[in-house]
Design an enzyme around this catalytic site. Structure first.
Site, PDB file in Angstrom:
ATOM      1  N   HIS A  17       0.839  -1.212   0.000  1.00 15.19           N
ATOM      2  CA  HIS A  17       0.000   0.000   0.000  1.00 15.19           C
ATOM      3  C   HIS A  17       0.869   1.256   0.000  1.00 15.19           C
ATOM      4  O   HIS A  17       0.576   2.221  -0.709  1.00 15.19           O
ATOM      5  CB  HIS A  17      -0.893   0.041   1.251  1.00 15.19           C
ATOM      6  N   LYS A  41     -15.721  -8.401   4.900  1.00 16.14           N
ATOM      7  CA  LYS A  41     -14.586  -8.654   5.805  1.00 16.14           C
ATOM      8  C   LYS A  41     -14.891  -8.184   7.223  1.00 16.14           C
ATOM      9  O   LYS A  41     -15.537  -7.162   7.415  1.00 16.14           O
ATOM     10  CB  LYS A  41     -13.334  -7.917   5.306  1.00 16.14           C
ATOM     11  N   ARG A  90      -2.097  -6.425  -8.175  1.00 17.43           N
ATOM     12  CA  ARG A  90      -0.935  -7.266  -7.857  1.00 17.43           C
ATOM     13  C   ARG A  90      -0.727  -8.361  -8.884  1.00 17.43           C
ATOM     14  O   ARG A  90       0.357  -8.665  -9.286  1.00 17.43           O
ATOM     15  CB  ARG A  90      -1.112  -7.882  -6.471  1.00 17.43           C
ATOM     16  N   SER A 128      -2.764  -7.983   3.277  1.00 17.29           N
ATOM     17  CA  SER A 128      -2.907  -7.711   4.712  1.00 17.29           C
ATOM     18  C   SER A 128      -3.111  -9.015   5.477  1.00 17.29           C
ATOM     19  O   SER A 128      -2.606  -9.176   6.593  1.00 17.29           O
ATOM     20  CB  SER A 128      -4.090  -6.774   4.953  1.00 17.29           C
TER      21      SER A 128
HETATM   22  N1  COA Z   1       0.032  -4.333  -2.174  1.00 16.81           N
HETATM   23  C1  COA Z   1      -0.200  -5.311  -1.316  1.00 16.81           C
HETATM   24  N2  COA Z   1      -1.449  -5.748  -0.983  1.00 16.81           N
HETATM   25  C2  COA Z   1      -2.478  -5.123  -1.552  1.00 16.81           C
HETATM   26  C3  COA Z   1      -2.317  -4.083  -2.471  1.00 16.81           C
HETATM   27  C4  COA Z   1      -0.990  -3.684  -2.780  1.00 16.81           C
HETATM   28  N3  COA Z   1      -0.744  -2.710  -3.634  1.00 16.81           N
HETATM   29  N4  COA Z   1      -3.539  -3.679  -2.873  1.00 16.81           N
HETATM   30  C5  COA Z   1      -4.431  -4.431  -2.232  1.00 16.81           C
HETATM   31  N5  COA Z   1      -3.784  -5.312  -1.435  1.00 16.81           N
HETATM   32  C6  COA Z   1      -4.400  -6.335  -0.592  1.00 16.81           C
HETATM   33  C7  COA Z   1      -5.197  -5.766   0.548  1.00 16.81           C
HETATM   34  O1  COA Z   1      -4.399  -5.622   1.721  1.00 16.81           O
HETATM   35  C8  COA Z   1      -6.262  -6.807   0.735  1.00 16.81           C
HETATM   36  O2  COA Z   1      -5.735  -7.867   1.523  1.00 16.81           O
HETATM   37  P1  COA Z   1      -6.703  -8.810   2.386  1.00 16.81           P
HETATM   38  O3  COA Z   1      -7.741  -9.366   1.451  1.00 16.81           O
HETATM   39  O4  COA Z   1      -5.795  -9.845   2.880  1.00 16.81           O
HETATM   40  O5  COA Z   1      -7.306  -7.935   3.448  1.00 16.81           O
HETATM   41  C9  COA Z   1      -6.501  -7.365  -0.672  1.00 16.81           C
HETATM   42  O6  COA Z   1      -5.328  -7.037  -1.389  1.00 16.81           O
HETATM   43  C10 COA Z   1      -7.703  -6.791  -1.360  1.00 16.81           C
HETATM   44  O7  COA Z   1      -7.567  -5.387  -1.392  1.00 16.81           O
HETATM   45  P2  COA Z   1      -8.736  -4.490  -1.975  1.00 16.81           P
HETATM   46  O8  COA Z   1      -9.220  -5.083  -3.243  1.00 16.81           O
HETATM   47  O9  COA Z   1      -8.268  -3.087  -1.994  1.00 16.81           O
HETATM   48  O10 COA Z   1      -9.897  -4.719  -0.931  1.00 16.81           O
HETATM   49  P3  COA Z   1     -10.099  -4.040   0.431  1.00 16.81           P
HETATM   50  O11 COA Z   1     -10.935  -4.916   1.274  1.00 16.81           O
HETATM   51  O12 COA Z   1      -8.799  -3.598   1.010  1.00 16.81           O
HETATM   52  O13 COA Z   1     -10.919  -2.711   0.030  1.00 16.81           O
HETATM   53  C11 COA Z   1     -12.901  -1.468  -0.537  1.00 16.81           C
HETATM   54  C12 COA Z   1     -12.183  -2.814  -0.624  1.00 16.81           C
HETATM   55  C13 COA Z   1     -13.037  -1.026   0.908  1.00 16.81           C
HETATM   56  C14 COA Z   1     -12.131  -0.432  -1.333  1.00 16.81           C
HETATM   57  C15 COA Z   1     -14.299  -1.666  -1.179  1.00 16.81           C
HETATM   58  O14 COA Z   1     -14.981  -2.707  -0.496  1.00 16.81           O
HETATM   59  C16 COA Z   1     -15.132  -0.385  -1.133  1.00 16.81           C
HETATM   60  O15 COA Z   1     -14.971   0.460  -1.992  1.00 16.81           O
HETATM   61  N6  COA Z   1     -16.021  -0.261  -0.119  1.00 16.81           N
HETATM   62  C17 COA Z   1     -16.892   0.904   0.051  1.00 16.81           C
HETATM   63  C18 COA Z   1     -18.356   0.533  -0.315  1.00 16.81           C
HETATM   64  C19 COA Z   1     -18.521   0.588  -1.802  1.00 16.81           C
HETATM   65  O16 COA Z   1     -18.541   1.630  -2.398  1.00 16.81           O
HETATM   66  N7  COA Z   1     -18.588  -0.619  -2.418  1.00 16.81           N
HETATM   67  C20 COA Z   1     -18.525  -0.739  -3.858  1.00 16.81           C
HETATM   68  C21 COA Z   1     -19.793  -0.721  -4.564  1.00 16.81           C
HETATM   69  S1  COA Z   1     -20.917  -2.041  -4.133  1.00 16.81           S
END
Ligand code: COA
Length: 159
Positions: A17, A41, A90, A128
């Site tokens: 991140h 989650k 990724r 994460s």
């Molecule tokens: N390097 C390393 N790890 C990374 C990364 C990077 N550059 N980018 C993402 N990851 C990891 C994250 O840590 C996460 O790990 P985990 O699954 O073990 O926790 C995984 O990859 C998935 O990341 P991401 O796709 O960004 O999901 P998230 O859960 O972190 O975030 C939200 C998702 C919160 C952005 C999304 O649910 C959201 O926008 N929520 C708001 C409500 C909304 O508008 N929903 C959409 C319309 S229905």
């Protein structure tokens, strides 16, 4: 003013991140890192803890603001007058989910676009949950999270 929004659960923030935050902040005027809710989650760290870890990890970058929001990302974007979501990719396995999110968000607001940044190669296997699992079982996380937050993460899981 070009404002990008970088959303995520950040549970906890990792080097992957931080890499995206550093690189994205160089191509915009302002980067808002927003800790958001992924309804699929149950976070290990509280919202306050995740915000604090992010603040410590990012340090003093004048272009970066760190905040939280619990609602639809597009509503946050409208509130902050931002048009660009930044996400890290990724591997090919991220693509399907990210494409769905990007299309859903644009369907809700046609002015909003998602920009994908390839993760650096050494972070492409990182997540994460990998960090949480390593910390929980006493594995080494030093290569995966900023040095200033590693002990805080270990302490959380040693309780
Ligand atoms: N390097 C390393 N790890 C990374 C990364 C990077 N550059 N980018 C993402 N990851 C990891 C994250 O840590 C996460 O790990 P985990 O699954 O073990 O926790 C995984 O990859 C998935 O990341 P991401 O796709 O960004 O999901 P998230 O859960 O972190 O975030 C939200 C998702 C919160 C952005 C999304 O649910 C959201 O926008 N929520 C708001 C409500 C909304 O508008 N929903 C959409 C319309 S229905």
């Amino acid at each position: 003013m070009k404002t990008f929004v970088y959303p995520g659960s950040f549970d906890p923030v990792t080097n992957g991140h931080v890499d995206i935050i550093d690189r994205a902040s160089k191509i915009c005027d302002k980067l808002i890192v927003v800790v958001s809710v992924n309804m699929g989650k149950t976070p290990a760290f509280s919202m306050e803890e995740r915000l604090e870890l992010l603040r410590l990890a990012v340090g003093n970058n004048p272009k970066v603001e760190i905040t939280s929001f619990s609602g639809l990302l597009v509503d946050f974007m409208r509130e902050r007058n931002a048009k660009t979501i930044i996400k890290g990719l990724r591997a090919v396995s991220d693509f399907e989910y990210e494409m769905q999110m990007a299309l859903l968000n644009r369907n809700m607001d046609n002015d909003i676009d998602t920009l994908f940044m390839m993760s650096s190669i050494n972070n492409s296997f990182l997540s994460s949950s990998v960090v949480r699992e390593l910390a929980k079982y006493g594995g080494k996380i030093d290569d995966f999270v900023p040095a200033q937050i590693a002990d805080i993460i270990y302490r959380k899981f040693s309780k």
